[in-house]
Design a protein around this motif. Structure first.
Motif, mmCIF file in Angstrom:
data_model
loop_
_atom_site.group_PDB
_atom_site.id
_atom_site.type_symbol
_atom_site.label_atom_id
_atom_site.label_comp_id
_atom_site.label_asym_id
_atom_site.label_seq_id
_atom_site.Cartn_x
_atom_site.Cartn_y
_atom_site.Cartn_z
ATOM 1 N N ARG A 120 0.372 6.743 -6.769
ATOM 2 C CA ARG A 120 -0.913 7.303 -7.221
ATOM 3 C C ARG A 120 -0.931 8.813 -7.034
ATOM 4 N N ARG A 154 -2.228 -8.493 -0.699
ATOM 5 C CA ARG A 154 -1.549 -7.196 -0.619
ATOM 6 C C ARG A 154 -0.043 -7.315 -0.386
ATOM 7 N N GLN A 158 0.789 -1.219 0.000
ATOM 8 C CA GLN A 158 0.000 0.000 0.000
ATOM 9 C C GLN A 158 0.833 1.287 0.000
ATOM 10 N N ASP A 164 -4.035 -4.876 -9.278
ATOM 11 C CA ASP A 164 -4.596 -4.816 -7.949
ATOM 12 C C ASP A 164 -4.977 -6.209 -7.443
ATOM 13 N N VAL A 193 2.055 1.949 -3.547
ATOM 14 C CA VAL A 193 0.979 2.237 -4.493
ATOM 15 C C VAL A 193 0.402 3.622 -4.222
ATOM 16 N N TYR A 211 2.957 -4.700 -11.286
ATOM 17 C CA TYR A 211 2.736 -3.540 -12.146
ATOM 18 C C TYR A 211 3.208 -3.835 -13.556
#
Lengths: 557, 233, 411
Positions: free
Chosen positions: A297, A477, A290, A473, A293, A482
Motif C-alpha cells: 500500500r 488474516r 498485514q 480483504d 499488504v 490479490y
C-alpha cells in the motif's frame, strides 16, 4: 563493431525472469577450482530448460576480490580466473541465440583502491584532474550526517591515505574509495565504460549502490538531487545510441525514496523493491498478511515503462535495513537462531535453510515472488533448494559452488577439493549428495521441476509482468489474496500463510459469472456467484486462478 | 641312520622353505599389482564416469532410442555399466601382471598370450555391446512396422531380426577372439541360414494370408480391395 | 526484425530484372513444359480481373524447362506476366519440409518483388481456384485463404479424425484443411512467416502461424478434394507419422498460444459448399481391426510408455470386442492423441518409433468410425465429426494440465 541488443520488445524486462549468477560459482570448465565463462556456456542448456530469460552476472572484472568483485580495478576486461574477453563474447552470443538477455554490473559509486585512477589520484597534486577523481578531505569530520553501512567492519566513512596525506571518502569498505561525480571527467569515463559493454551487445546494466553517488554537507548523503542528474545523464546517453537496453537500480531504500530513481521514466527502468522481501518472510512467520499488504500500500505508482525488481534472496545478506527496530528484532529471533547467521544489518542465509527446508513454505514464497507485480529474480541454487555455510566469513556462505551432481566437488569442478574457491556444501540435509541438479532433473516432482513448471506458467501469462495488483480483504488474516489485472487477463492469487488448513471467503462481486480455473492443473472451479466465494487452503497452500468467462457467457456472445 | 633321516628332513624342509621363499615375493607382487590395479581402476572409472556424464552419455543414448541398455542392466545407468566394465578390465590386467611376477616361463607365456589376446577381447566385448543395443533398436522398429503391415508373426519377425543381429555380432566377436575356428563359422552360417529361413517363413506365412484375403476381395466379391475404400490423406 | 534471406542468387537476379509485381504464383506441380504451357494459358485470362493493370509472376520448378532442353524465357512472357524457374520440390501436402521449402521460396520472391499477394497452387491449377483463393485476400483484407473441400465419408480420414479436430481444439479456429497445398497469402503474413527471431526461421504450418498471430484467415469452398498423389498415399503408417510429427512439433512451438485458447470460432467461408450423395457403402474393416488387435498384443509395452493406464485398459477392452460391436469411444481416442502429444514432447523414446506405433490405434479409430457412419447421410457424417470435435475441445483441460504439470503419475 556495435551490436544491437537481443530483445525484440523494448519493454522485455517487464516479462523477464532474471537469474542471478556468480560466474565463479556456477561451473568450472578448466578445472582450476573457479567457475568461468566456458563453464557457464556449458550450462546454458540448463538455464534455458529452467525457463529464465535474463542472466544477471555479478562482477567478473579484474579485482583484488576483497569485496567479491565489487572492488573493480579494471572495468574493461575480464578477471583472468573467469576466462578471456573472447570467452565472454562467445557466452554472450550463445545466450542471445537462446533468446536470453544478459545483464552485467556497472559498479560506479566506487572503485578498488588498486584501480589506476586511485593510484594516480593519491600521488597527484591536490586540486589536479587526477586527484579530483575521488573525494578527498583534510579532515574526517565532513559529511557527518552520512551513516556507516558496513557497521561490522568500518568505523568511519573517511580513511587516511598516507601517500596522498589526506582522507578519502568511502561509503563501503575502506579499500573502495568513492568516485567524485562533481568532476565531469568521472561521468565521461563512466559513460565510456557503459558504451563499451553495450556495444558488445549486453542488454542490461545493474547500477550498484546508486543512492551514494554524490555527497553534500548537511545531508545524509543519500538520494540527493544531484545523484538524479547523474542518472539522467547516464540514461540519456543510453537512449541516445541503444535500443532495447535496461538499467536496474540498486537502491536499498524505502519505496517512496526509490520512486525518484525511476524519474519520469527517464532514469532507471527497474529498481529493486528492498522492503518487500523481509516482509514476505515476516508475514509467513507471523502467519499474518498485514506486513505485505502494508508495504504494498505504501508503494507508489511508477511510470508506465518502469518496473520493480523482486527477489527473495540474493548474493548479499537478507537485509533488514528497511524495517523498523521492533520488526528487525523479530526477524533476528525468527530467522537467525545462531548469532553467526547475522551480518551487518541482516541475515546471511539462503532460502531453503530460512524455510527450514520445508518444501511447502519454499513453494509458497516462490509463488508470491512469481505472481507479485514486478520482475522476479531467482538466485542461483535456490531453484534446487541449496543450503548455506555459516562458518564461511562475510557473505561467502551463500556463494558456494552450484551443486550439479553427487560427484566430487558437487560436479562443479574436477579440481582437487582444496583448490576450490570455496568449499561445497556437504552437510547431510543440504549437501550435494542430497541436493543436486542431476538427481532433481529426472524426478517429476522435484523442486527443480516445480520451479520449471511455475516459471513456464508465469511466462505464459503476461499479466504477471504487466498487470496491476489489487488486494482483496478477506476476514481471515492468514490468507493473502490479490488480483492481477491487465493484458486482457485476470488472475486471482490466494495464499495461505499458515501452517494449518484455512478457510476463506472472498468478495468477488465484481467478477460475478466468471469461472476461476486453477492454473497449475487447469481445474475448473465453481462459477462466482452473488455470495462470497468460499475456498479452503491446505497448510501453506496457494492457488493461482485464471478468471475466465464462463462457457455460457462465451456461447451467449 | 638317525643322521640320514635328520639330513633328509633338513633337506626337504630347506627345499620347502626355499620354495616358499621363492614364492613369497611373487605373491606379494601379485597382491600389490592387484591393489594398484584396483586403485587405477577406481581412478579411471571415476574419470570415465565424469567424462561420460559430461557428454550426457545416458541422455544421448536415450535420445537415440537406445534405452535397451537399461534393460540389460536394470540397476545401473548405461554410464555405470560402461564404467564397471572398464574397471573390471583394468583389475584383470593388474591380476595378469601380478601373475607374471611369478618367475615361471609357463605363466609368463600364458600372460604374454593373454596380453596379445586382450585387444581382441576388448573389441569383441564392444562388438557384443553395440550389437545388443542395435538389435533392440531394430527389433522395436521391425515390430512396429510388422504390426502396422498386419503381419501375423510380427513378434517372431522382430525377435528374428534381434537374434540375427545378435548372432551376427556374436560370430564377429568369436572370430575376433579366434575361438573355434572354422567350426564356429560353419555353425553360425547354419544358424544364420536357419534364422533367415524362419524369417522368410514368417513373412511368407503372414503374406499368404494377406494375398488370399485380397484375392478373395477381388475375385469372390468382385469389389475393390478393402484398403482402397479408405483414403487416409 | 531479422528476416532470413535465403533466396537463391539466380532467382534474385531474375527478380531484380522483373523489378516489381503484384501477384506471385507458384506452380510446383507443373513438372513438364507442356503442362506449364497449358496451365499458364488457362490462368492468363484471370489476371486482368484479379489485378487490373497489375503485373504477375509465375514460378515454376526449374526441372520443367530442363526437361525440354530449352532455357531462356518462355514464349508466354510479356509485360503483365513474367515467368521464371525456381528450385522447387513437388509440394506434398502433409510433408512439412517440402511444403515449407516451397512456401519459403515463393514468399521470398514475393517479398523481393513487393507483391500484394502470393499464391501457392500445390494441387489445383485451375483458373477458378486462383480466382477464388486470391479474391478474399486482395479484396476483403484477409491474410490467408485456404480451400475448404467437400469430401466423401471415407476420404481424408487423417484430417477428419486427427488434424481438423486437434487443430480446432488447440488453436480455436475451425479451419478444416490446415495442411492444404493451395494457399493465398498476404504480405503481412509472409513477413511474419519469414521472420527469424533467433537466426533461424520457425518452421511449421503457415496456417498455425496465421491463427496464432491473430491474423485473418478465411476458407474458400472448392468442391471435392483432388486425389492425393500415389506417393502420398502409399503407406498409412508413414503418412500418419509425417502428419503427426508436423502437428506435434507445431503444438510444442505454439504452446504459449494454444494454452490460452478456449472453445473455437467458425471462420468466414466463401463460395457455396458442395455436398455429396448418400453413399451406402458397407465398410470392410476387418483387416484394420486385426491390425489393432495385433498391436494390442505386440505393441502393448510401447504404448504403455505413452498412454495412461486408464486409456490402456480401454484399448485392451476394445481389442476383445467382436467386429459388430467394435466402437472406439471419442473420449478414449482423444486421450490417446493427447497422451501421444505429451509423450512426443517428453521424448520417451525415438520419436519416429513413437509416431509409427500409433498406426494400429488410428486404424482402430478408422474402423470404428467406418462401422458407425457406413449408412449415414453426408449431413449425419458432419454431425458425427462435429461430436468428435466437441470431445477434443471438452478434454482439452486434460492436455493442458499434463502439459503444464508433466508427471508420469497419471490416472
Amino acid at each position: 563493431m556495435k551490436k544491437s541488443g537481443s530483445a525484440r520488445d523494448p519493454l522485455w524486462y517487464k516479462d523477464a525472469v532474471i537469474y542471478e549468477i556468480h560466474v565463479k560459482a556456477f561451473f568450472d570448465a578448466n578445472n582450476d577450482g573457479i567457475g568461468d565463462f566456458p563453464g557457464l556456456l556449458q550450462k546454458l542448456d540448463y538455464l534455458e530448460a529452467l525457463g529464465v530469460t535474463c542472466l544477471w552476472l555479478l562482477p567478473f572484472f579484474p579485482s583484488p576480490l576483497r569485496d567479491d568483485g565489487y572492488d573493480i580495478s579494471d572495468y574493461l576486461s575480464i578477471h583472468p580466473s573467469y576466462g578471456t574477453m573472447e570467452d565472454f563474447k562467445t557466452f554472450l552470443n550463445a545466450a542471445h541465440g537462446r533468446g536470453m538477455q544478459v545483464m552485467v554490473e556497472l559498479v560506479v559509486n566506487h572503485t578498488s583502491d588498486q584501480h589506476p585512477w586511485f593510484q594516480a589520484a593519491r600521488t597527484a597534486a591536490p586540486g589536479s584532474k587526477e586527484r579530483d577523481f575521488y573525494v578527498w578531505s583534510d579532515t574526517d569530520r565532513k559529511y557527518e550526517g552520512a551513516r556507516i553501512i558496513f557497521t561490522d567492519t568500518e568505523k568511519s566513512n573517511w580513511t587516511w591515505d598516507p601517500i596522498a596525506k589526506a582522507y578519502y571518502w568511502h561509503r563501503f569498505f575502506s579499500h573502495q574509495p568513492d568516485l567524485n561525480y562533481d568532476n565531469p571527467a568521472v561521468l565521461e569515463e563512466v559513460l565510456k565504460i557503459m558504451r563499451y559493454w553495450l556495444d558488445m551487445g549486453v542488454d542490461g546494466l545493474r547500477l550498484d549502490a546508486i543512492p551514494y553517488l554524490v555527497e553534500r554537507e548537511g545531508t545524509n548523503c543519500e538520494n540527493l538531487p544531484d545523484t538524479h542528474v547523474v542518472l539522467k545523464n547516464i540514461r540519456a546517453a543510453m537512449d541516445e545510441n541503444y535500443e532495447g537496453r535496461m538499467i536496474l537500480a540498486e537502491a536499498n531504500q524505502w519505496p517512496s525514496d526509490v520512486r525518484p530513481y525511476f524519474g519520469d521514466g527517464d532514469e532507471c527502468h527497474l529498481a529493486f523493491h528492498f522492503p518487500l522481501m523481509p516482509r514476505m518472510f515476516m508475514a509467513l512467520r507471523l502467519e499474518d498478511r498485514q506486513p505485505i499488504v502494508d508495504i504494498m500500500r505504501h508503494t507508489p505508482e511508477i511510470p508506465e515503462n518502469c518496473q520493480w525488481g523482486l527477489f527473495l534472496r540474493n548474493h548479499d545478506e537478507l537485509t533488514l535495513e528497511m524495517v523498523n527496530e521492533e520488526e528487525r528484532d523479530y526477524m533476528y529471533l525468527a530467522y537467525s537462531s545462531d548469532p553467526r547467521m547475522r551480518i551487518n544489518v541482516g541475515i546471511r542465509r539462503r532460502l531453503a535453510p530460512l524455510m527450514e527446508n520445508n518444501s511447502r513454505r519454499i513453494e509458497l514464497l516462490n509463488s508470491l515472488l512469481l505472481s507479485f507485480p514486478g520482475t522476479p529474480i531467482i538466485y542461483y541454487g535456490d531453484e534446487i533448494g541449496m543450503g548455506d555455510n555459516i562458518h564461511l566469513g562475510d557473505r561467502n556462505g551463500v556463494r558456494t559452488p552450484m551443486q550439479w551432481s553427487g560427484d566430487r566437488n558437487a560436479g562443479f569442478s574436477r579440481a582437487a577439493p582444496e583448490m576450490l574457491y570455496s568449499p561445497v556444501i556437504s552437510d547431510p540435509v543440504y549437501g550435494y549428495g542430497a541436493v543436486n541438479v542431476e538427481s532433481q532433473d529426472g524426478e517429476a516432482s522435484s523442486p527443480l521441476n516445480w520451479m520449471r513448471n511455475m516459471v513456464a506458467l508465469r511466462k505464459l501469462f503476461r499479466v504477471f509482468g504487466r498487470g496491476v495488483m489489487e488486494f482483496l480483504d478477506p476476514g481471515n488474516r492468514k490468507i493473502l489474496a490479490y488480483l492481477r489485472r491487465g493484458e486482457g487477463e485476470t488472475v486471482l492469487c490466494v495464499a495461505n500463510l499458515s501452517r494449518f488448513a484455512q478457510p476463506v471467503e472472498l468478495n468477488l462481486q465484481a467478477y460475478q459469472g466468471m469461472r476461476p480455473v486453477e492454473m497449475l492443473g487447469y481445474v475448473e472451479f465453481p462459477v462466482i456467484g452473488s455470495q462470497p466465494y468460499s475456498l479452503s487452503l491446505g497448510p501453506y497452500g496457494f492457488f493461482w486462478f485464471e478468471l475466465q468467462k464462463a462457457r455460457e457467457q462465451i456461447e451467449a456472445q | 641312520m638317525w643322521n640320514q633321516v635328520h639330513q633328509a628332513l633338513n633337506e626337504s624342509t630347506t627345499r620347502v622353505i626355499t620354495g616358499f621363499a621363492k614364492l613369497v615375493p611373487g605373491l606379494v607382487a601379485l597382491i600389490v599389482a592387484v591393489l594398484v590395479s584396483v586403485v587405477v581402476a577406481r581412478v579411471f572409472g571415476f574419470l570415465l564416469r565424469r567424462s561420460l556424464r559430461g557428454i550426457k552419455f545416458d541422455a544421448k543414448l536415450a535420445s537415440w532410442g537406445l534405452s535397451g541398455l537399461s534393460e540389460i542392466s536394470p540397476t545401473g545407468s548405461p554410464t555405470l555399466l560402461v564404467v564397471r566394465f572398464v574397471s573390471w578390465c583394468i583389475i584383470l590386467v593388474g591380476a595378469l601382471i601380478g601373475i607374471a611376477a611369478f618367475d615361471a616361463t609357463l605363466t609368463q607365456q600364458m600372460v604374454i598370450r593373454l596380453f596379445e589376446y586382450f585387444p581382441n577381447f576388448l573389441v569383441a566385448v564392444v562388438l557384443l555391446f553395440f550389437g545388443n543395443v542395435i538389435a533392440r533398436f531394430l527389433a522395436r522398429g521391425v515390430l512396429i512396422g510388422a504390426v502396422n503391415m498386419n503381419l501375423p508373426y510380427a513378434r517372431l519377425l522382430s525377435l528374428g531380426v534381434k537374434w540375427l543381429v545378435i548372432v551376427l555380432t556374436s560370430a564377429m566377436a568369436l572370430e575376433h577372439l579366434g575361438i573355434g575356428g572354422r567350426i564356429v563359422d560353419l555353425a553360425f552360417a547354419i544358424l544364420f541360414g536357419g534364422i533367415v529361413l524362419a524369417l522368410a517363413l514368417a513373412v511368407g506365412l503372414g503374406s499368404k494370408d494377406l494375398v488370399s484375403r485380397s484375392l478373395e476381395n477381388q475375385t469372390i466379391h468382385g469389389k475393390e480391395r478393402s484398403e482402397e475404400q479408405f483414403r487416409h490423406l | 526484425m531479422a528476416v532470413l534471406d535465403t533466396i537463391a542468387p539466380e532467382a534474385k537476379e531474375r527478380a531484380d530484372r522483373v523489378g516489381e509485381a503484384d501477384l506471385v504464383v507458384a506452380l510446383p506441380s507443373c513438372q513438364s513444359r507442356e503442362l506449364l504451357d497449358s496451365v499458364v494459358s488457362s490462368l492468363r485470362p484471370v489476371l486482368p480481373d484479379l489485378l487490373p493493370n497489375g503485373k504477375a509472376v509465375f514460378l515454376y520448378p526449374d526441372t520443367a524447362v530442363a526437361s525440354t532442353g530449352g532455357n531462356g524465357d518462355l514464349p508466354a512472357a510479356d509485360e503483365s506476366l513474367q515467368l521464371f524457374p525456381y528450385a522447387m520440390l513437388p509440394v506434398e501436402r502433409y510433408n512439412e519440409q517440402s511444403l515449407d521449402q516451397g512456401l519459403r521460396s515463393l514468399l521470398q520472391v514475393g517479398r523481393t518483388l513487393g507483391a500484394k499477394i502470393c499464391v501457392m497452387m500445390g494441387s489445383e491449377t485451375s483458373p477458378d481456384s486462383l480466382r477464388n483463393l486470391a479474391e478474399p485476400v486482395l479484396n476483403d483484407g484477409f491474410d490467408l485463404g485456404v480451400p475448404l473441400y467437400a469430401r466423401h465419408k471415407f476420404d481424408s480420414l487423417i484430417n477428419s479424425g486427427i488434424v481438423y479436430p486437434l487443430t480446432r481444439a488447440l488453436y480455436g479456429a475451425r479451419l478444416h484443411y490446415s495442411m492444404a497445398a493451395d494457399l493465398a497469402i498476404s504480405p503481412r503474413l509472409a513477413e511474419k512467416y519469414l521472420q527469424a527471431p533467433h537466426g533461424q526461421p520457425d518452421s511449421g504450418w503457415i496456417t498455425t502461424k496465421a491463427v496464432c498471430a491473430g491474423l485473418q484467415v478465411c476458407q474458400v469452398n472448392r468442391g471435392f478434394a483432388p486425389a492425393p498423389s500415389v506417393s502420398e498415399s502409399a503407406d498409412v503408417s508413414a503418412s500418419l507419422a509425417q502428419v503427426l510429427s508436423a502437428l506435434f512439433l507445431d503444438a510444442e512451438r505454439y504452446a504459449g498460444c494454444w494454452q490460452k485458447v478456449r472453445g473455437s470460432q467458425a471462420l468466414r467461408t466463401f463460395g457455396r459448399p458442395a455436398r455429396g450423395e448418400t453413399e451406402n457403402a458397407s465398410a470392410d474393416v476387418h483387416v484394420m481391426i486385426e491390425t489393432f488387435q495385433r498391436g494390442c498384443k505386440d505393441l502393448l509395452d510401447i504404448w504403455a510408455t505413452a498412454l495412461s493406464p486408464a486409456t490402456m485398459l480401454n484399448l485392451k477392452k476394445l481389442a476383445r470386442l467382436p467386429a459388430d460391436q467394435f466402437r472406439l469411444a471419442d473420449g478414449v481416442w482423444v486421450h490417446v492423441l493427447y497422451d501421444f502429444i505429451l509423450a512426443h514432447r517428453q521424448r520417451v523414446m525415438s520419436r519416429e518409433h513413437l509416431l509409427r506405433a500409433m498406426t494400429p490405434i488410428y486404424l482402430a479409430w478408422v474402423a470404428s468410425y467406418a462401422l458407425e457412419v457406413q449408412t449415414f447421410s453426408p449431413l449425419a457424417v458432419e454431425d458425427r465429426l462435429e461430436t468428435l470435435c466437441a470431445a477434443f475441445e471438452d478434454l482439452k483441460p486434460y492436455l493442458l494440465s499434463r502439459w503444464r504439470w508433466p508427471d508420469r503419475f497419471n490416472p
